[in-house]
Scaffold this motif. Structure first.
Motif: not given
Length: 163
Positions: A84-108
């Motif tokens: 997006x061409x943006x530099x802006x301070x980030x705030x961490x909210x939570x961590x979760x996981x996502x899993x389906x038949x094509x992908x599985x990842x840990x998400x921040x």
């Protein structure tokens, strides 16, 4: 090369993106929700039709895979700047996981507030614009709206946590 994770979210090595996709290996992703300065709107974009994963679908988060050696914080700032061409301070909210038949990842999941200006990465983002938060909540629940599948799952969790 990207970080390879175990099922608990620990970095256990590095792997090529191609191998991760082919073998559906655990990896890490960052997702940043961009709110307007007044907090009433969320920046939504449509992925290009040439993206290798979920081409042409809508998304409400700037994000992507965590590169080898990167921390989630660094990856989130990089992805926000690239997409997006943006530099802006980030705030961490939570961590979760996502899993389906094509992908599985840990998400921040992160958020930021900015009114832009936005410079869209032409290889990844075909269109971008503001959407009222209530409309986005409704669209996430509308199974006919062409939203990235992980965005639907993570979006429900985000709204349940933060309204």
């Amino acid at each position: 090369m990207i970080n390879l994770y175990d099922g608990d979210g620990n970095v256990v090595g590095e792997v090529t993106r191609e191998r991760m996709r082919a073998e559906n290996l655990w990896h890490g992703c960052v997702l940043t929700v961009v709110h307007s300065l007044d907090g009433e709107r969320v920046y939504v974009h449509r992925r290009t039709d040439t993206k290798d994963v979920f081409p042409g679908l809508y998304d409400y988060a700037a994000g992507g895979v965590i590169d080898a050696g990167e921390t989630p914080d660094v990856a989130a700032a990089r992805e926000l700047s690239e997409e997006l061409g943006v530099e802006s301070p980030l705030t961490f909210l939570f961590r979760t996981t996502y899993v389906d038949e094509l992908t599985r990842y840990h998400a921040w999941i992160y958020e930021t507030r900015t009114d832009g200006p936005f410079t869209l990465q032409p290889e990844e983002v075909a269109w971008g614009g503001w959407m009222d938060k209530d409309e986005l909540r409704s669209r996430i629940e509308d199974l006919d709206w062409p939203l990235v599948p992980d965005g639907r799952v993570v979006g429900r969790e985000w709204f349940s946590r933060f309204g």
